[in-house]
Scaffold this active site. Structure first.
Site, mmCIF file in Angstrom:
data_model
loop_
_atom_site.group_PDB
_atom_site.id
_atom_site.type_symbol
_atom_site.label_atom_id
_atom_site.label_comp_id
_atom_site.label_asym_id
_atom_site.label_seq_id
_atom_site.Cartn_x
_atom_site.Cartn_y
_atom_site.Cartn_z
ATOM 1 N N LYS A 1 60.287 19.643 73.397
ATOM 2 C CA LYS A 1 61.273 19.073 72.469
ATOM 3 C C LYS A 1 60.978 19.486 71.037
ATOM 4 O O LYS A 1 61.833 19.362 70.168
ATOM 5 C CB LYS A 1 61.359 17.563 72.612
ATOM 6 C CG LYS A 1 60.088 16.816 72.326
ATOM 7 C CD LYS A 1 60.266 15.343 72.696
ATOM 8 C CE LYS A 1 58.943 14.745 73.134
ATOM 9 N NZ LYS A 1 59.075 13.690 74.117
ATOM 10 N N LYS B 1 55.758 26.810 76.501
ATOM 11 C CA LYS B 1 56.223 25.675 77.299
ATOM 12 C C LYS B 1 57.586 25.194 76.789
ATOM 13 O O LYS B 1 57.819 25.193 75.583
ATOM 14 C CB LYS B 1 55.183 24.569 77.130
ATOM 15 C CG LYS B 1 55.151 23.545 78.208
ATOM 16 C CD LYS B 1 54.055 22.531 77.944
ATOM 17 C CE LYS B 1 54.306 21.737 76.687
ATOM 18 N NZ LYS B 1 53.473 20.536 76.541
ATOM 19 N N LYS C 1 49.086 19.273 67.831
ATOM 20 C CA LYS C 1 50.026 18.384 67.145
ATOM 21 C C LYS C 1 49.665 18.140 65.691
ATOM 22 O O LYS C 1 50.537 17.856 64.873
ATOM 23 C CB LYS C 1 50.130 17.036 67.881
ATOM 24 C CG LYS C 1 50.900 17.118 69.178
ATOM 25 C CD LYS C 1 51.408 15.746 69.590
ATOM 26 C CE LYS C 1 52.153 15.801 70.909
ATOM 27 N NZ LYS C 1 52.529 14.468 71.375
#
Ligand code: AMP
Ligand code: TRP
Length: 348
Positions: free
Chosen positions: A212, A209, A125
């Site tokens: 979003k 994966k 992230k």
């Protein structure tokens, strides 16, 4: 991780099931099959279920203040629409229970930098510029441990990507119990990573994966997609040219085929073997329309109910207020015990 987790848990308290979803952006089929549907399945299991909207976690990356509350309500609507019952389960917003932040601070002083340095989610992230990431993003898993241990949860249903955070939670629980000489005070919670869809993959790339944050909307089915969008995305999903095999073993090396079979299985409450017993030998030309029909049939009632609830948030707010009150009662009792163990002053 340390080998603290191999210490058997001396915890003797009751079973409790707890999980949460971040209040950041739209939910997709991965969240539905890997999390929401699993929470609902555990609701009749004989242990109380706690589910919260992780809005404290959401702000580890920037959230528009005028959108955050609506995002929180949307996750709550998804909980209710999926079948979580506020009369049986405790549904609440994390920020409404200040004890989460309080326990997280104490755990910040229990967790070691080396443990957090190993967390792969922070690396993903924070990207190339980790010095620009918020400090909150770094200590995110410590807050997650506080979420879980405040309620002395013993089982945590999550998708596969949360396994490492659960290991850290167990390490924090074990170290706290040892440091403060309180064997069995916190349980060592077990991740519950079950069902055929613990890791739903992108419809465009069987190696990535469903997420979003994927820039391609074609890669995921959103819980807000209508029947036409769902059907179109499944028809365009990437596949290989072979027919579906007869056995699960033969899906090895065919990630896209495996993903679609797993999605079908999870939606239909079947095993992948049962899906292949029916569709083995058939091509994607036959399988995709059947999958699209099943997905629309399973998701339409959930999305319709979410829309109904979002149109009048009073019902959502009532459920959240009631849940927050129940959660706070338990959380405050744990924090009071923790403060005693740590040696903080308290009102005589
Ligand atoms: P998040 O949206 O990251 O807060 O995730 C909420 C829940 O959905 C967590 O339990 C995740 O593990 C789960 N989840 C997220 N993406 C997927 C996926 N692609 N497949 C299965 N579970 C997922
Ligand atoms: N980190 C989880 C996710 O991204 C969300 C979460 C926060 C959570 N606190 C939790 C999940 C406690 C389970 C238990 O999916």
């Amino acid at each position: 991780m340390t080998d603290l987790t191999s210490t058997p848990s001396a915890y003797t308290g009751p079973r409790r099931i707890l999980s949460g979803i971040q209040a950041s952006g739209a939910l997709h089929l991965g969240n539905y099959l890997g999390a929401l549907k699993r929470f609902v399945a555990l609701q009749g299991e004989g242990a109380p279920v706690f589910v919260f909207v992780a809005d404290l976690h959401a702000i580890t990356v920037w959230q528009e203040p005028d959108k955050l509350q609506a995002q929180t309500r949307e996750i709550a609507a998804a909980y209710l629409a999926s079948g979580l019952d506020p009369a049986r389960s405790v549904i609440f917003p994390q920020s409404a229970v200040p004890a989460h932040a309080e326990l997280a601070w104490i755990f910040n002083c229990v967790a070691r930098l080396g443990w957090l340095d190993r967390m792969t989610q922070f690396k993903e992230k924070s990207g190339k510029h980790k010095e620009r990431a918020s400090v909150g993003l770094y200590t995110y898993p410590v807050l997650q441990a506080a979420d879980i241990l405040l309620y002395k949860a013993t089982e945590v249903p999550v998708g596969d990507d949360q396994k490492q955070h659960l290991e850290l939670t167990r390490d924090i629980a074990a170290k706290f119990n040892t440091d403060f000489n309180a064997p069995g005070f916190f349980p060592l919670p077990e991740p519950v990573i079950q069902g055929p869809a613990t890791r739903v993959m992108s419809l465009r790339d069987g190696q990535a994966k469903m997420s979003k944050s994927d820039p391609s909307d074609q890669s995921r089915i959103n819980l807000t997609d209508d029947a036409d969008a769902i059907t179109a995305k499944i028809k365009k999903a990437r596949t290989d040219p072979e027919a579906l095999p007869e056995t699960v073993e033969a899906l090895e090396g065919r990630p896209e085929a495996r993903n679609l079979v797993s999605i079908y299985a999870a939606l239909a409450d079947q095993t992948p073997a049962e899906v292949l017993a029916r569709f083995g030998g058939q091509g994607f030309g036959a399988f995709k329309p059947a999958l699209a029909e099943l997905a629309v049939e399973a998701l339409a009632p959930v999305t319709a109910e979410m829309r109904r609830l979002m149109a009048d948030p009073a019902e959502i707010d009532r459920a959240l207020a009631r849940g927050a009150e129940q959660a706070a009662g338990i959380a405050e009792a744990t924090v009071a015990e923790v403060k005693d163990l740590v040696g903080f002053w308290h009102r005589p």
